[in-house]
Design a protein around this motif. Structure first.
Motif, PDB file in Angstrom:
ATOM      1  N   PRO A  58      -7.370  16.124 -36.193  1.00 41.48           N
ATOM      2  CA  PRO A  58      -7.869  14.341 -36.493  1.00 41.48           C
ATOM      3  C   PRO A  58      -7.005  13.471 -36.933  1.00 41.48           C
ATOM      4  CG  PRO A  58      -9.698  15.724 -36.423  1.00 41.48           C
ATOM      5  CD  PRO A  58      -8.601  17.085 -35.917  1.00 41.48           C
ATOM      6  N   LYS A  59      -6.239  14.263 -38.692  1.00 39.10           N
ATOM      7  CA  LYS A  59      -5.232  13.480 -39.679  1.00 39.10           C
ATOM      8  C   LYS A  59      -4.529  13.466 -39.352  1.00 39.10           C
ATOM      9  CE  LYS A  59      -8.616  14.626 -42.828  1.00 39.10           C
ATOM     10  NZ  LYS A  59      -8.844  15.175 -44.684  1.00 39.10           N
ATOM     11  N   ALA A  60      -3.437  14.336 -37.939  1.00 38.09           N
ATOM     12  CA  ALA A  60      -2.076  14.425 -38.221  1.00 38.09           C
ATOM     13  C   ALA A  60      -1.897  14.082 -36.470  1.00 38.09           C
ATOM     14  CB  ALA A  60      -1.635  16.020 -38.513  1.00 38.09           C
ATOM     15  N   THR A  61      -0.574  13.242 -36.253  1.00 34.27           N
ATOM     16  CA  THR A  61      -0.412  12.847 -35.073  1.00 34.27           C
ATOM     17  C   THR A  61       1.185  12.697 -35.020  1.00 34.27           C
ATOM     18  OG1 THR A  61      -2.715  12.129 -33.600  1.00 34.27           O
ATOM     19  CG2 THR A  61      -0.592  11.307 -33.281  1.00 34.27           C
ATOM     20  N   LEU A  62       1.432  14.011 -33.853  1.00 30.81           N
ATOM     21  CA  LEU A  62       3.642  13.067 -33.703  1.00 30.81           C
ATOM     22  C   LEU A  62       3.279  12.341 -32.179  1.00 30.81           C
ATOM     23  CD1 LEU A  62       6.381  13.871 -34.378  1.00 30.81           C
ATOM     24  CD2 LEU A  62       6.320  15.644 -32.148  1.00 30.81           C
ATOM     25  N   HIS A  63       3.867  10.977 -32.685  1.00 29.36           N
ATOM     26  CA  HIS A  63       4.406  10.089 -31.891  1.00 29.36           C
ATOM     27  C   HIS A  63       5.916  10.595 -31.179  1.00 29.36           C
ATOM     28  CE1 HIS A  63       0.832   8.032 -32.598  1.00 29.36           C
ATOM     29  NE2 HIS A  63       1.193   7.807 -33.420  1.00 29.36           N
ATOM     30  N   TYR A  64       6.250  10.786 -29.968  1.00 24.47           N
ATOM     31  CA  TYR A  64       7.897  10.352 -29.546  1.00 24.47           C
ATOM     32  C   TYR A  64       8.345   9.937 -28.504  1.00 24.47           C
ATOM     33  CZ  TYR A  64       5.599  13.853 -26.737  1.00 24.47           C
ATOM     34  OH  TYR A  64       4.793  14.482 -24.831  1.00 24.47           O
ATOM     35  N   ASP A  81      17.961  12.630 -23.951  1.00 30.26           N
ATOM     36  CA  ASP A  81      19.401  12.211 -24.202  1.00 30.26           C
ATOM     37  C   ASP A  81      19.694  13.710 -25.073  1.00 30.26           C
ATOM     38  OD1 ASP A  81      19.697  10.089 -22.241  1.00 30.26           O
ATOM     39  OD2 ASP A  81      19.047   8.685 -23.661  1.00 30.26           O
ATOM     40  N   GLY A  82      19.426  14.617 -24.988  1.00 26.26           N
ATOM     41  CA  GLY A  82      19.359  15.457 -25.696  1.00 26.26           C
ATOM     42  C   GLY A  82      18.998  15.212 -27.309  1.00 26.26           C
ATOM     43  N   VAL A  83      18.501  14.246 -27.720  1.00 26.82           N
ATOM     44  CA  VAL A  83      17.365  13.498 -28.696  1.00 26.82           C
ATOM     45  C   VAL A  83      15.795  14.338 -29.105  1.00 26.82           C
ATOM     46  CG1 VAL A  83      19.656  12.843 -29.739  1.00 26.82           C
ATOM     47  CG2 VAL A  83      17.425  11.584 -29.284  1.00 26.82           C
ATOM     48  N   LEU A  84      14.726  14.330 -29.643  1.00 30.55           N
ATOM     49  CA  LEU A  84      13.899  14.562 -30.393  1.00 30.55           C
ATOM     50  C   LEU A  84      14.221  12.966 -31.199  1.00 30.55           C
ATOM     51  CD1 LEU A  84      10.582  14.665 -29.969  1.00 30.55           C
ATOM     52  CD2 LEU A  84      10.382  16.625 -31.617  1.00 30.55           C
ATOM     53  N   HIS A  85      13.377  11.904 -30.736  1.00 28.28           N
ATOM     54  CA  HIS A  85      12.693  10.952 -31.581  1.00 28.28           C
ATOM     55  C   HIS A  85      10.998  11.159 -32.013  1.00 28.28           C
ATOM     56  CE1 HIS A  85      16.164   8.380 -30.961  1.00 28.28           C
ATOM     57  NE2 HIS A  85      16.086   8.510 -29.728  1.00 28.28           N
ATOM     58  N   GLY A  86      11.266  11.220 -33.477  1.00 33.44           N
ATOM     59  CA  GLY A  86       9.775  11.337 -33.994  1.00 33.44           C
ATOM     60  C   GLY A  86       8.866  11.143 -34.537  1.00 33.44           C
ATOM     61  N   CYS A  87       7.799  10.233 -34.590  1.00 29.13           N
ATOM     62  CA  CYS A  87       7.461   9.514 -36.068  1.00 29.13           C
ATOM     63  C   CYS A  87       5.738  10.449 -36.623  1.00 29.13           C
ATOM     64  CB  CYS A  87       7.085   7.958 -35.843  1.00 29.13           C
ATOM     65  SG  CYS A  87       8.124   7.255 -35.987  1.00 29.13           S
ATOM     66  N   LEU A  88       6.100  11.130 -37.631  1.00 27.61           N
ATOM     67  CA  LEU A  88       4.386  12.049 -37.809  1.00 27.61           C
ATOM     68  C   LEU A  88       4.050  10.943 -38.668  1.00 27.61           C
ATOM     69  CD1 LEU A  88       3.490  14.593 -37.308  1.00 27.61           C
ATOM     70  CD2 LEU A  88       4.668  15.989 -39.716  1.00 27.61           C
ATOM     71  N   MET A 103       0.839   8.416 -44.030  1.00 25.18           N
ATOM     72  CA  MET A 103       1.981   9.373 -44.227  1.00 25.18           C
ATOM     73  C   MET A 103       2.826   9.190 -43.703  1.00 25.18           C
ATOM     74  SD  MET A 103       3.885  10.106 -46.961  1.00 25.18           S
ATOM     75  CE  MET A 103       3.245  10.529 -48.222  1.00 25.18           C
ATOM     76  N   ILE A 104       3.754   8.683 -43.414  1.00 25.66           N
ATOM     77  CA  ILE A 104       4.442   9.034 -41.913  1.00 25.66           C
ATOM     78  C   ILE A 104       5.706   8.728 -41.915  1.00 25.66           C
ATOM     79  CG2 ILE A 104       5.187   7.255 -39.832  1.00 25.66           C
ATOM     80  CD1 ILE A 104       2.440   5.394 -40.304  1.00 25.66           C
ATOM     81  N   MET A 105       6.216   9.897 -41.042  1.00 26.50           N
ATOM     82  CA  MET A 105       7.873  10.186 -40.912  1.00 26.50           C
ATOM     83  C   MET A 105       8.668  10.066 -40.302  1.00 26.50           C
ATOM     84  SD  MET A 105       8.742  14.058 -41.944  1.00 26.50           S
ATOM     85  CE  MET A 105       8.246  15.060 -40.837  1.00 26.50           C
ATOM     86  N   GLN A 106       9.515   9.115 -39.920  1.00 26.54           N
ATOM     87  CA  GLN A 106      10.376   9.233 -39.339  1.00 26.54           C
ATOM     88  C   GLN A 106      11.680   9.579 -38.999  1.00 26.54           C
ATOM     89  OE1 GLN A 106      10.587   4.982 -38.156  1.00 26.54           O
ATOM     90  NE2 GLN A 106      12.128   4.971 -36.784  1.00 26.54           N
TER      91      GLN A 106
END
Length: 482
Positions: free
Chosen positions: A210-216, A220-227, A297-300
């Protein structure tokens, strides 16, 4: 009005505690009076939750006056130096009465000219449930709206319609918002301008707890992510080695870890034993950012799926993704703060948004259901002559006289039967001429609500042909204010 609700969600603000100011400043010095203090954790939490409700996505924050609130407190709350001391389980709510949101019948005067606009005679041409007042100290009209149309909405959508056209004008670069902990440890809090995508662009998600979600988004050979993690310390996302076994998923894993305050806060680590920075040659991440948004906290990042000497991320096949989080320094997190989720990206819904289908009808998920809001907009009573053009940085262009926002952000071509749309904040708004509303105002409109789609129903109509879909004769009354 240079503030946003984002400012009030910064950890420094939250930790210092909230206060309540008077609604209007005094005429003598133009300053607001302090009338109440929140003095303990429960009362401050109630205020924070109200602010979070106003602006759930602070990285897309809109400049607006500080939020008006109504506070219900105990009768015996102490008063010190004329300042009420608020504590305990208080109620923080919108000052509007519930009747403002019940969808009751409304009326509206159609103004042929802006010179007909008058608060006394016709509510400044706005719908009757829009509250219009004058703020004399700044010579402004204050317009308050619940943001909801009085026509059908979020029905009859055709699904996402393809659009291969370039905008007629190159958009200005978006001014980056500021955050609590930014990349590079820059104390100014500026988010780097060189990011190729926004977290709001990522429609798929992987939930660890409930506290952590990866939006992705993958392709094209890459993973775009926002944790996004409810935490004020370091956060990490990684992929286990192909031969990992339950109980040993972290041994041999590769991880992306964000450590607030570090000179390079987002980097790649080898978890074979304890977290060890990968060599500079392997620090190939792009679009890196680390920011604190309120409690989150958001990591992109953008990571290549296949890199030499690292665990590959599979587009088809099972991946075991890991997540962990901790305090201000990178150290062992304990068993209660680590999580493992298996994922096969080939099982994702086609199109990647999980948002609408091509079947027509009302297909939007609950996430995008339009809801009542309480918007406050201020416009000058005497606009004056136009000045130099300046970029719009918060996407809001103005408000139509039915109280619905007029927006300018990048378009998702999936408009409903009235040519409106609801976003992730559940804010219903217009971006193209809304035919239901215009028709109700006596404006000649196209025969079909699909006027913006080509005749084959396959793509967005060429921009050069759109105006030709409207009748060439007729007049328009006042339909909004910028």
């Amino acid at each position: 009005e240079e503030h946003t609700p984002f400012c009030l969600q910064l950890l420094s603000c939250k930790r210092s505690g909230y206060t309540i100011m008077s609604t209007y400043p005094t005429e003598a010095d133009g300053k607001h009076s302090l009338i109440a203090n929140f003095t303990d954790d429960p009362s401050n939490k109630a205020m924070f939750n109200y602010i979070r409700k106003i602006e759930p996505s602070p990285r897309r924050a809109t400049k607006m006056p500080m939020p008006l609130v109504s506070i219900i407190v105990a009768d015996d709350s102490p008063i010190i130096d004329n300042i009420t001391q608020i504590s305990g389980d208080v109620i923080v709510k919108d000052p509007w009465p519930e009747s403002a949101y019940n969808g009751s019948a409304t009326t509206q005067t159609v103004c042929d000219s802006v010179f007909d606009a008058s608060i006394e005679d016709n509510n400044l041409c706005f719908r009757s449930d829009v509250i219009v007042s004058m703020a004399d100290f700044k010579e402004m009209f204050v317009i308050e709206s619940n943001g909801c149309p009085d026509h059908g909405n979020m029905e009859g959508e055709p699904g996402n319609i393809e659009n291969s056209q370039e905008w007629p004008m190159a958009p200005e670069e978006e001014t980056p918002a500021s955050g609590g902990n930014a990349s590079g440890g820059d104390p100014s809090g500026e988010i780097p301008a060189a990011l190729s995508f926004s977290c709001s662009d990522l429609k798929q998600k992987l939930v660890f707890d409930p506290k952590a979600t990866l939006h992705y988004k993958i392709g094209d050979g890459v993973l775009h992510g926002c944790l996004e993690v409810e935490n004020d310390g370091w956060i990490g996302f990684g992929v286990s080695a192909p031969n990992a076994t339950p109980g040993g998923f972290m041994f041999g894993a590769d991880a992306i870890i964000g450590v607030p305050g570090d000179a390079k806060p987002v980097q790649k680590y080898d978890l074979t034993f304890s977290p060890a920075l990968m060599p500079d040659a392997q620090q190939t991440l792009e679009d890196v950012d680390l920011v604190q948004d309120g409690d989150m906290m958001i990591m992109q990042f953008t990571k290549k799926l296949v890199e030499e000497g690292e665990n590959s991320i599979l587009e088809v096949g099972l991946n075991n993704f890991i997540h962990a989080r901790g305090g201000s320094t990178l150290e062992y997190h304990g068993p209660e703060s680590r999580f493992i989720v298996p994922k096969d990206f080939s099982e994702d819904p086609a199109g990647g948004s999980g948002r609408r289908t091509q079947s027509g009808g009302s297909t939007n998920s609950e996430t995008f259901e339009a809801m009542y809001h309480h918007y406050t907009m201020m416009i000058p009573q005497v606009p004056g002559a136009p000045g130099d053009a300046t970029p719009i940085t918060d996407n809001i262009v103005g408000m139509m006289t039915n109280g619905v926002l007029l927006d300018s952000h990048s378009q998702t071509w999936a408009y409903d039967m009235c040519n409106g749309y609801s976003d992730k904040k559940r804010q219903y708004h217009y971006q193209i001429p809304p035919i239901c509303y215009l028709k109700s105002m006596g404006v000649p409109t196209p025969a079909s609500d699909r006027w913006w789609i080509n005749d084959d129903g396959t793509e967005v109509r060429p921009y050069s042909e759109m105006s030709a879909q409207f009748p060439k004769t007729g007049l328009s009354p006042v339909v909004g204010f910028a």
